[in-house]
Design a protein around this motif. Structure first.
Motif, PDB file in Angstrom:
ATOM      1  N   ALA A  47       0.839  -1.206   0.000  1.00 37.51           N
ATOM      2  CA  ALA A  47       0.000   0.000   0.000  1.00 37.51           C
ATOM      3  C   ALA A  47       0.873   1.255   0.000  1.00 37.51           C
ATOM      4  O   ALA A  47       0.535   2.258  -0.646  1.00 37.51           O
ATOM      5  N   ILE A  48       2.007   1.199   0.711  1.00 35.45           N
ATOM      6  CA  ILE A  48       2.935   2.338   0.707  1.00 35.45           C
ATOM      7  C   ILE A  48       3.480   2.556  -0.696  1.00 35.45           C
ATOM      8  O   ILE A  48       3.588   3.691  -1.175  1.00 35.45           O
ATOM      9  N   LEU A  49       3.804   1.455  -1.396  1.00 39.37           N
ATOM     10  CA  LEU A  49       4.310   1.568  -2.766  1.00 39.37           C
ATOM     11  C   LEU A  49       3.229   2.032  -3.742  1.00 39.37           C
ATOM     12  O   LEU A  49       3.503   2.802  -4.657  1.00 39.37           O
ATOM     13  N   VAL A  50       2.009   1.553  -3.541  1.00 33.76           N
ATOM     14  CA  VAL A  50       0.893   1.989  -4.400  1.00 33.76           C
ATOM     15  C   VAL A  50       0.705   3.502  -4.269  1.00 33.76           C
ATOM     16  O   VAL A  50       0.515   4.213  -5.265  1.00 33.76           O
ATOM     17  N   TYR A  51       0.798   3.996  -3.045  1.00 38.59           N
ATOM     18  CA  TYR A  51       0.671   5.441  -2.808  1.00 38.59           C
ATOM     19  C   TYR A  51       1.818   6.196  -3.483  1.00 38.59           C
ATOM     20  O   TYR A  51       1.603   7.239  -4.111  1.00 38.59           O
ATOM     21  N   THR A  52       3.035   5.667  -3.377  1.00 35.44           N
ATOM     22  CA  THR A  52       4.192   6.285  -4.027  1.00 35.44           C
ATOM     23  C   THR A  52       4.008   6.305  -5.545  1.00 35.44           C
ATOM     24  O   THR A  52       4.293   7.317  -6.205  1.00 35.44           O
ATOM     25  N   GLY A  53       3.523   5.183  -6.114  1.00 37.40           N
ATOM     26  CA  GLY A  53       3.260   5.127  -7.547  1.00 37.40           C
ATOM     27  C   GLY A  53       2.222   6.143  -7.981  1.00 37.40           C
ATOM     28  O   GLY A  53       2.377   6.802  -9.012  1.00 37.40           O
ATOM     29  N   TYR A  54       1.181   6.291  -7.161  1.00 32.61           N
ATOM     30  CA  TYR A  54       0.129   7.272  -7.464  1.00 32.61           C
ATOM     31  C   TYR A  54       0.696   8.694  -7.457  1.00 32.61           C
ATOM     32  O   TYR A  54       0.355   9.507  -8.322  1.00 32.61           O
ATOM     33  N   LYS A  55       1.577   8.985  -6.496  1.00 31.14           N
ATOM     34  CA  LYS A  55       2.159  10.326  -6.409  1.00 31.14           C
ATOM     35  C   LYS A  55       2.991  10.638  -7.658  1.00 31.14           C
ATOM     36  O   LYS A  55       3.014  11.778  -8.125  1.00 31.14           O
ATOM     37  N   LEU A  56       3.669   9.629  -8.194  1.00 27.36           N
ATOM     38  CA  LEU A  56       4.492   9.835  -9.386  1.00 27.36           C
ATOM     39  C   LEU A  56       3.652  10.014 -10.648  1.00 27.36           C
ATOM     40  O   LEU A  56       4.100  10.646 -11.600  1.00 27.36           O
ATOM     41  N   ALA A  57       2.447   9.449 -10.653  1.00 27.69           N
ATOM     42  CA  ALA A  57       1.603   9.482 -11.859  1.00 27.69           C
ATOM     43  C   ALA A  57       0.234  10.092 -11.579  1.00 27.69           C
ATOM     44  O   ALA A  57      -0.743   9.749 -12.227  1.00 27.69           O
ATOM     45  N   SER A  58       0.152  11.012 -10.632  1.00 26.59           N
ATOM     46  CA  SER A  58      -1.148  11.580 -10.258  1.00 26.59           C
ATOM     47  C   SER A  58      -1.674  12.508 -11.356  1.00 26.59           C
ATOM     48  O   SER A  58      -0.899  13.053 -12.153  1.00 26.59           O
ATOM     49  N   PRO A  59      -2.982  12.713 -11.417  1.00 25.81           N
ATOM     50  CA  PRO A  59      -3.556  13.628 -12.422  1.00 25.81           C
ATOM     51  C   PRO A  59      -2.994  15.042 -12.336  1.00 25.81           C
ATOM     52  O   PRO A  59      -2.948  15.748 -13.334  1.00 25.81           O
ATOM     53  N   SER A  60      -2.556  15.449 -11.145  1.00 23.84           N
ATOM     54  CA  SER A  60      -2.000  16.801 -10.991  1.00 23.84           C
ATOM     55  C   SER A  60      -0.728  16.977 -11.824  1.00 23.84           C
ATOM     56  O   SER A  60      -0.422  18.085 -12.273  1.00 23.84           O
ATOM     57  N   VAL A  61       0.006  15.882 -12.041  1.00 31.47           N
ATOM     58  CA  VAL A  61       1.208  15.945 -12.883  1.00 31.47           C
ATOM     59  C   VAL A  61       0.820  16.294 -14.316  1.00 31.47           C
ATOM     60  O   VAL A  61       1.441  17.144 -14.958  1.00 31.47           O
ATOM     61  N   ILE A  62      -0.240  15.636 -14.802  1.00 31.04           N
ATOM     62  CA  ILE A  62      -0.712  15.893 -16.177  1.00 31.04           C
ATOM     63  C   ILE A  62      -1.213  17.327 -16.301  1.00 31.04           C
ATOM     64  O   ILE A  62      -0.942  18.021 -17.286  1.00 31.04           O
ATOM     65  N   THR A  63      -1.939  17.784 -15.285  1.00 33.33           N
ATOM     66  CA  THR A  63      -2.452  19.159 -15.292  1.00 33.33           C
ATOM     67  C   THR A  63      -1.309  20.163 -15.350  1.00 33.33           C
ATOM     68  O   THR A  63      -1.364  21.150 -16.089  1.00 33.33           O
TER      69      THR A  63
END
Length: 733
Positions: free
Chosen positions: A365-381
């Motif tokens: 779950a810690i890694l899933v959260y880290t992965g989400y932070k790297l590829a979050s929608p805010s990055v695309i925005t």
């Protein structure tokens, strides 16, 4: 207190956070090290050995600040081929040789390769890595292990894993999935709980505490076994005695085979590029925006790989996922990398039994959260706000990395960036004509402030940014630097983003970093990182103010000035000055003036020479209108050329009883008697005690400027202040 003592004090002050961050990272590194080794067909402990050796050696010898070293995702495929082709013992020798080659890259200063990757391509690579991490670990988080050939398939399988988890009938799987979901909830919402006592313990630590507490509750409280399925608990770790007994003996008998050197080169290429990209990416995550010594890090990683190979470990690389976890948990220096290795040793020696109480879904779950932070929608925005063309680069890199691999993905990102730059500039020649030309000139200006002035010509993009970076890295961060892009036709997003990072860094260290010369460049968005291209016919850009113009507008409000960014071609008042006698004024713009209009500052574009000798110059000048007449004169700092000109008949007027002034300043004018009378004690002392400026009088007006270039915001304030005080000194009492 000396800087060295301050550094030691800061180190010990930050030590608790770095120790904790190292602990959290070690909890992630443990299962990942075991898993990556098993996926490579190596003994499970080989991944842990790589993490321990890498953590210790890179933290001591490396040049980065918050990176974590250990086995990398990108090497799994190459290691699998090497081990299956060469055998395990020969594969260890290939790892050792790849470490030697990696060290060689550092000694030959090949770390500059990291500067050849566009920022949007790196962001796309990071997002792809984030999706890979999220996709693969999401299923384990829900107690649903799957095996797929294609990375993208892991992402497509997420809805099915969620559906399966909802319909679990096995009690062990239900508890395992709940552990993962609750741990993810803690990671997502913990920061929103504003309780000073709870916040003393970071979210990942709560996950560990609650997991172990849950295990002991069933064992000691209910006298029942842990209900979580055993296959989703961390498995046992070999004892230190077994690890020492299993250290391999390298076999150098097959080092002359083609397959051996093919594996060595593949391991070196993948580990080198993965490390370079990760170091560059982690520098962007560093809250203090420090610059890593990439070549020093390559040497340390290579030496660590050699040591790891001899001990039976995998290649050591800089790893982005664990480094992201490291940054997110407050790490501030290399000691966190060291402590992550120390904790791994302690886990093996002392706490292997306790680690078996932590469920894998909770750690995933810690890694899933880290992965989400790297590829979050805010990055695309954010990428979209910089420019639509950056979004194309981002998605091409992301998709190719997901479908094919890291190296192919970043190459696709580089090629896409080049094509977009060609299209935007409608020219291939701009790049091919100038890519090999020196385009950066830096010198220290000889004035009281000793600014470093950097002029950039032709174009500045990821292709030749390394030249600019090399010059800037040589400047102490507590100095003043001015970067002038007025002679640069194209500046890309990578350079603009790096200029912003330098500004933050210099501001934090007490220096001053100013970017000028972009007023004549067009941009498709208001974002400060947007790429800039010079307009064929200069004009004010689509009613959008540039960063310089915005700063000048803010300055005008702060000082109660009037400001206009419009070009003015009616400049007859300036043509009377001797300085413009052989020059052609095109226009003035960015005009700042007092309410009464008596003092005004402006940027000016003028040219000197004609045809092939013609040169366009942009500068910042101050004009003062006086309500009385003074003698006409020109005042400059006296240098070698001014001394030589005396032999050609140009007379330097000396002021009686002011030898210091006469030695330092070159004063010219037709009416020597009136000029000498005007330069009384007050006026002379004023010039002696202030920075040097070119000052020219036309009787009832003054023209003042510092350098024949655009002034920085700091210099604009100083020039305005100089002019205001000079006017007060020369007003008749």
């Amino acid at each position: 207190m000396s800087p060295k003592k301050n550094n030691i004090k800061d180190f010990f002050k930050a030590l608790p956070k770095n120790i904790f961050s190292g602990f959290v990272v070690s909890l992630i590194a443990l299962p990942l090290g075991l898993g990556l080794a098993m996926a490579s067909d190596a003994p499970p402990i080989a991944g842990i050995i790589a993490a321990i050796v890498g953590g210790i050696m890179v933290s001591i010898l490396g040049g980065s600040h918050v990176t974590i070293a250990g086995p990398g995702n990108g090497l799994v495929g190459v290691l699998l081929v090497a081990i299956s082709t060469l055998g395990l013992e020969n594969a260890y020798v290939a790892i050792i040789f790849s470490g030697v080659l990696l060290m060689s890259l550092g000694f030959f200063r090949m770390g500059t390769l990291a500067d050849f990757f566009p920022s949007s391509a790196i962001q796309g690579m990071l997002a792809a890595i984030g999706l890979i991490i999220l996709g693969k670990q999401f299923h384990i988080m829900l107690a649903h292990k799957i095996k797929r050939e294609d990375t993208v398939d892991y992402l497509f399988e997420i809805p099915f894993s969620i559906n399966d988890a909802i319909h679990y009938e096995n009690k062990g799987l239900i508890y395992a999935a709940l552990a993962g979901v609750l741990s993810l909830a803690i990671m997502l919402f913990y920061s929103k709980i504003r309780n000073k006592y709870l916040q003393l313990i970071p979210a990942p630590m709560w996950i560990v505490i609650l997991s172990i507490g849950f295990s002991y509750y069933f064992e000691l409280g209910l006298h029942e076994p842990n209900p979580i399925a055993k296959e989703y608990m961390i498995s046992g770790i070999p004892s230190i005695q077994n690890i020492i007994a299993d250290i391999p003996t390298p076999n150098f008998s097959n080092i002359w085979s083609f397959s051996f050197w093919g594996s060595v080169l593949a391991l070196t290429l993948i580990s080198g590029i993965e490390s370079l990209l990760s170091i560059k990416a982690v520098d962007k995550l560093d809250p203090e925006k420090r610059r890593s010594n990439v070549n020093k890090d390559l040497k340390a990683l290579g030496l660590a790989t050699v040591g790891s190979g001899f001990l039976g470990g995998l290649n050591v690389v800089t790893v982005i996922a664990r480094s992201s976890v490291n940054v997110n948990n407050g790490a501030s220096n290399r000691s966190s990398n060291f402590f992550h290795a120390v904790f791994l040793v302690l886990f093996i020696v002392l706490f292997s039994t306790q680690l078996t109480r932590i469920p894998l879904p909770a750690l995933m779950a810690i890694l899933v959260y880290t992965g989400y932070k790297l590829a979050s929608p805010s990055v695309i925005t954010k990428i979209f706000s910089i420019g639509k063309e950056q979004l194309i680069i981002f998605f091409v890199t992301l998709i190719v990395t997901l479908k094919i691999g890291l190296i192919t993905g970043i190459i696709a990102g580089v090629i896409t960036t080049l094509i977009i730059h060609f299209v935007i500039n409608k020219s291939v020649g701009l790049f091919f004509r100038n890519v090999l030309k020196p385009n950066v000139l830096m010198f220290k200006e000889a004035n009281d402030e000793n600014n470093f002035y950097v002029s950039v010509k032709h174009f500045c993009s990821f292709l030749n940014y390394y030249r600019l970076k090399k010059q800037l890295d040589a400047v102490p961060e507590n100095e003043d630097v001015i970067i002038d892009f007025s002679m640069c036709e194209f500046v890309d997003h990578t350079v603009m983003e790096n200029m912003h990072s330098y500004q933050e860094l210099f501001n934090k260290r007490g220096g001053h970093f100013d970017v000028i010369g972009l007023d004549m460049h067009d941009t498709d968005s208001k974002h400060p990182f947007a790429l800039r291209r010079m307009l064929p016919v200069p004009k004010i850009i689509k009613n959008n103010l540039t960063r310089r113009q915005t700063n000048m507008e803010i300055l005008a409000k702060d000082y109660n000035f009037n400001y206009s960014s419009k070009k003015e071609k009616e400049v007859s008042v300036l043509n009377n000055f001797r300085f413009f006698g052989t020059k052609h004024i095109n226009h003035i713009y960015n005009k700042l003036s007092h309410k009464d209009g008596a003092i005004y500052l402006f940027d000016i574009e003028f040219s000197e020479g004609e045809f092939i000798a013609k040169e366009v110059i942009r500068s910042t000048m101050l004009h003062i209108e006086l309500n009385h007449n003074i003698p006409e004169f020109t005042l400059d700092r006296e240098g070698f050329l001014e001394k030589v000109s005396a032999f050609a008949g140009f007379k330097d007027i000396d002021i009686e009883n002011h030898d210091d002034f006469s030695d330092r300043f070159y004063l010219q004018g037709d009416n020597e008697m009136e000029i000498s009378k005007f330069f009384n004690d007050d006026v002379t002392h004023f010039f002696e005690s202030n920075p040097y400026y070119h000052v020219e009088s036309k009787g009832n007006t003054l023209l003042i400027f510092g350098k024949e270039r655009l002034a920085s915001l700091k210099e604009i304030k100083a020039l305005f202040d100089f002019g205001k005080r000079l006017k007060e000194v020369i007003v008749p009492k």
